[in-house]
Design an enzyme around this catalytic site. Structure first.
Site: not given
Ligand code: GLV
Length: 310
Positions: A225, A273
């Site tokens: 993250r 992401h």
């Molecule tokens: C992606 O970021 C997840 O949490 O699966």
């Protein structure tokens, strides 16, 4: 009774189709068209969903994260009190992350950035090539995602170390834990990979102190993250040359603003992401199983422990 789905508009229909393929009798409502709030018994949601909004449903009994991470659900104001939260554990989610980690470990290990620069200059030069045994890899977080990446990397001969907050043993990996273990492992990590859950304890773990504990010329890979990384500290470590390169999939905020220096930093390899994306058809069976468990009063699977934050 009905299930509320809330995610990016373009994936909403995929989620609906995937859940109905497992149980065609489900009544699915796509946010914001929740219909009668009294009829919503479960909410399957992703990061943008407002947790205050979920307090509108008096009969809500289950919240499911559409990803492995649940930090977006747990941060203030958090889920409505007393409502259990489940996350996803999925073989495709795990293997996609291991692929992305491997891509970037090999990018740095095989000096791809240096070879690209040589190519630009039309320079025919063979660089010294350390073996995998000489490239020590430290993984922060040895849960579902971290242990899968560790397996792939050890199979190629990389010496792998793993760090967890509390003592944990992963076979084939040198295990570290706690605050002291963190700095000890960093000191030996030529490549440091972050796959931790984001909790108040792990927020900002990739900070100046930890980065300076890495050997000079180390690489950092963050697939967890954005909140794990102190952006200014990372940029400073890259600018000074202490960190030779970073592969970053996650940022705070997302999308990464156009003015961020990460976009154009020559030592940064970024993805939006996208390291590991949930495939609704793959995870639908476990989501439906939990809906059935909830209806039958059976225990739920992949439940989040609020005290741990994951
Ligand atoms: C992606 O970021 C997840 O949490 O699966």
């Amino acid at each position: 009774m009905a299930i509320l789905l809330s995610t990016k508009a373009h994936t909403m229909q995929d989620w609906k189709a995937a859940l109905l393929a497992v149980d065609p009798s489900l009544e699915i409502r796509l946010f914001p068209d929740a219909g009668n709030p009294d009829e919503i018994e479960a909410a399957v949601v992703w990061t943008a969903h407002d947790m205050m909004e979920l307090r509108r449903y008096p009969n809500l009994k289950l919240i499911v994260s559409m990803g492995a991470g649940v930090d977006h659900l747990l941060r203030s104001p958090g889920p409505p009190p007393g409502i259990p939260v489940a996350r996803l554990k999925d073989v495709l989610l795990t293997s996609a992350m291991a692929e992305w980690v491997l891509l970037n470990v090999l990018r740095f290990h095989r000096q791809d950035p240096e070879y690209r620069a040589l190519q630009q200059r039309k320079e025919w030069l063979e660089l010294s090539a350390p073996s995998t045994a000489e490239r020590r890899v430290g993984i922060l977080g040895i849960g579902e995602l971290g242990s899968a990446s560790a397996r792939v990397l050890t199979s190629l001969g990389f010496p792998v170390m793993g760090w967890s907050r509390s003592a944990k043993t992963l076979p084939g990996v040198q295990n570290f834990h706690g605050a002291e273990g963190l700095v000890a492992m960093a000191g030996q990590s030529d490549i440091l990979i972050c796959l931790l859950p984001l909790t108040p304890q792990t927020r900002g773990v990739l900070n100046a102190r930890l980065l300076s504990a890495l050997p000079r010329g180390a690489y950092v890979i963050n697939g967890a993250r954005g909140g794990h990384m102190v952006a200014e500290d990372m940029l400073a470590a890259l600018d000074s040359g202490h960190i030779a390169g970073a592969a970053l999939d996650v940022f705070e905020p997302e999308p990464l603003p156009a003015e961020s220096r990460f976009w154009s930093h020559p030592k940064v390899f970024l993805t939006p992401h996208a390291a590991s994306i949930t495939i609704p058809a793959s995870v639908a069976p476990q989501v439906v199983e939990n809906i059935h468990n909830m209806r039958a009063g059976r225990s739920l699977i992949n439940l989040v422990d609020f005290s741990l934050g994951y």
